[in-house]
Design a protein around this motif. Structure first.
Motif, PDB file in Angstrom:
ATOM      1  N   LEU A 118       0.848  -1.135  -0.003  1.00  0.00           N
ATOM      2  CA  LEU A 118      -0.112  -0.077   0.064  1.00  0.00           C
ATOM      3  C   LEU A 118       0.753   1.372   0.176  1.00  0.00           C
ATOM      4  O   LEU A 118       2.006   1.480   0.812  1.00  0.00           O
ATOM      5  N   LYS A 119       0.470   2.208  -0.972  1.00  0.00           N
ATOM      6  CA  LYS A 119       1.485   3.466  -1.023  1.00  0.00           C
ATOM      7  C   LYS A 119       0.499   4.669  -1.028  1.00  0.00           C
ATOM      8  O   LYS A 119      -0.334   4.820  -1.832  1.00  0.00           O
ATOM      9  N   GLU A 120       0.612   5.411  -0.273  1.00  0.00           N
ATOM     10  CA  GLU A 120      -0.047   6.808  -0.190  1.00  0.00           C
ATOM     11  C   GLU A 120      -1.552   6.425  -0.138  1.00  0.00           C
ATOM     12  O   GLU A 120      -2.533   7.186  -0.899  1.00  0.00           O
ATOM     13  N   HIS A 145      -4.535  -1.683  14.094  1.00  0.00           N
ATOM     14  CA  HIS A 145      -3.770  -0.286  14.384  1.00  0.00           C
ATOM     15  C   HIS A 145      -4.793   0.954  14.344  1.00  0.00           C
ATOM     16  O   HIS A 145      -4.218   2.108  14.199  1.00  0.00           O
ATOM     17  N   ASN A 146      -5.961   0.564  14.681  1.00  0.00           N
ATOM     18  CA  ASN A 146      -7.036   1.754  14.842  1.00  0.00           C
ATOM     19  C   ASN A 146      -7.056   2.612  13.300  1.00  0.00           C
ATOM     20  O   ASN A 146      -7.328   3.930  13.553  1.00  0.00           O
ATOM     21  N   ILE A 147      -6.861   1.889  12.363  1.00  0.00           N
ATOM     22  CA  ILE A 147      -6.892   2.805  11.065  1.00  0.00           C
ATOM     23  C   ILE A 147      -8.438   2.395  10.566  1.00  0.00           C
ATOM     24  O   ILE A 147      -8.954   1.159  10.477  1.00  0.00           O
ATOM     25  N   LYS A 154       0.482   5.777   5.031  1.00  0.00           N
ATOM     26  CA  LYS A 154       1.589   6.255   3.993  1.00  0.00           C
ATOM     27  C   LYS A 154       2.114   5.197   3.193  1.00  0.00           C
ATOM     28  O   LYS A 154       2.412   4.968   1.949  1.00  0.00           O
ATOM     29  N   ARG A 155       2.466   3.918   4.047  1.00  0.00           N
ATOM     30  CA  ARG A 155       3.069   2.890   3.505  1.00  0.00           C
ATOM     31  C   ARG A 155       2.585   1.541   4.302  1.00  0.00           C
ATOM     32  O   ARG A 155       2.458   1.599   5.526  1.00  0.00           O
ATOM     33  N   LEU A 156       2.538   0.258   3.695  1.00  0.00           N
ATOM     34  CA  LEU A 156       2.137  -0.789   4.084  1.00  0.00           C
ATOM     35  C   LEU A 156       2.900  -1.902   3.333  1.00  0.00           C
ATOM     36  O   LEU A 156       3.049  -2.045   2.292  1.00  0.00           O
ATOM     37  N   ILE A 167       3.230   2.055   8.263  1.00  0.00           N
ATOM     38  CA  ILE A 167       3.652   3.496   8.583  1.00  0.00           C
ATOM     39  C   ILE A 167       2.632   4.668   8.146  1.00  0.00           C
ATOM     40  O   ILE A 167       2.019   4.501   7.077  1.00  0.00           O
ATOM     41  N   LYS A 168       1.912   5.116   9.272  1.00  0.00           N
ATOM     42  CA  LYS A 168       0.913   6.022   9.062  1.00  0.00           C
ATOM     43  C   LYS A 168       1.127   7.301   8.638  1.00  0.00           C
ATOM     44  O   LYS A 168       2.286   7.817   8.630  1.00  0.00           O
ATOM     45  N   ALA A 169       0.285   7.839   7.793  1.00  0.00           N
ATOM     46  CA  ALA A 169       0.597   9.444   7.292  1.00  0.00           C
ATOM     47  C   ALA A 169       0.638  10.393   8.297  1.00  0.00           C
ATOM     48  O   ALA A 169      -0.061  10.458   9.201  1.00  0.00           O
ATOM     49  N   SER A 170       1.455  11.214   8.300  1.00  0.00           N
ATOM     50  CA  SER A 170       1.633  12.371   9.267  1.00  0.00           C
ATOM     51  C   SER A 170       0.382  13.148   9.212  1.00  0.00           C
ATOM     52  O   SER A 170      -0.166  13.727  10.028  1.00  0.00           O
ATOM     53  N   THR A 171      -0.211  13.207   7.651  1.00  0.00           N
ATOM     54  CA  THR A 171      -1.112  14.275   7.465  1.00  0.00           C
ATOM     55  C   THR A 171      -2.202  13.521   6.590  1.00  0.00           C
ATOM     56  O   THR A 171      -2.144  13.312   5.535  1.00  0.00           O
ATOM     57  N   PRO A 172      -3.047  12.718   7.372  1.00  0.00           N
ATOM     58  CA  PRO A 172      -4.232  11.756   6.723  1.00  0.00           C
ATOM     59  C   PRO A 172      -4.769  12.417   5.589  1.00  0.00           C
ATOM     60  O   PRO A 172      -5.288  13.530   5.693  1.00  0.00           O
TER      61      PRO A 172
END
Length: 229
Positions: A118-120, A145-147, A154-156, A167-172
């Motif tokens: 998963l990307k972006e 991960h509560n998503i 950001k990345r899976l 890796i979670k996005a800093s700004t969803p």
């Protein structure tokens, strides 16, 4: 055994087979010795053997099980050969790890390579299909991960040994909701961006006014839903 030697109920044959009751005490002793030897070998192999296993570690575990089973139950099998086999398995596992640490090609061949799934907020369809995954598997890993939607990611990565790294996005940003359809109450409670539509297969975002009756440029799916925020 001969056919005429088998009859029911023959409780002694059913319980201990062709051995004697005295051998049952020996089985207990054999089991204790082999169990202790197995614990020592696993402890020497390191903490990784107690965690999620790589392909080579899983192969060693299966081998250890095969080595240990027969001498615990068969009276004509000695225990010494088990100890020798345990040492061989230990040397093989440690030696392969040592070689893999120094040679990237060996590491990739034995441990596997990381895959970008998963990307972006968008599924990478080629890697997704090569990894033989289902969306349910991916969405379940993300939900732990509560998503709630793909825009938060950001990345899976799928590591070589099968675990997911997130890796979670800093700004969803807006994304495809991953809440189970059965949980209608939670799904309806998610805030949405009515100007954006998300591909139901890969999460690709498009203008909601242009998405109807068009194919997703990322995966060719023609089903869209409102993007969650």
């Amino acid at each position: 055994m001969k056919k005429e030697e088998i009859f029911f109920p023959d409780w002694e044959r059913l319980l201990i087979g062709n051995t004697t009751w005295e051998f049952m005490a020996e089985v207990l002793l054999r089991t204790i010795i082999i169990f202790i030897a197995l614990l020592i070998v696993l402890r020497m192999m390191g903490k990784r053997m107690n965690a999620q296993l790589t392909i080579t570690e899983l192969a060693v575990m299966v081998t250890l099980g095969g080595i240990a089973s027969a001498p615990m139950q068969l009276p004509d099998r000695g225990i010494l050969m088990v100890i020798v086999a345990f040492v061989c398995a230990f040397v093989f596992q440690r030696g392969l790890s040592w070689i893999a640490f120094r040679d990237r090609k060996v590491e990739l061949a034995t441990q596997g390579e990381v895959s970008l799934i998963l990307k972006e907020g968008v599924l990478q369809i080629k890697e997704f299909e090569l990894s033989r995954l289902s969306k349910d598997q991916i969405f379940a890993a993300l939900r732990t991960h509560n998503i709630k939607h793909l825009g938060e990611v950001k990345r899976l990565y799928m590591e070589g040994y099968g675990m997911f790294s997130i890796i979670k996005a800093s700004t969803p940003k807006p994304g495809l909701p991953i809440v189970p359809l059965k949980d209608e109450a939670l799904l309806l409670s998610l805030p949405v961006d009515k100007d954006l539509a998300a591909c139901t297969r890969c999460g690709y975002l498009a203008d909601a006014r242009q998405a109807d009756n068009t194919e997703c440029p990322n995966c060719s799916c023609d089903e869209w839903t409102v993007a969650a925020t």
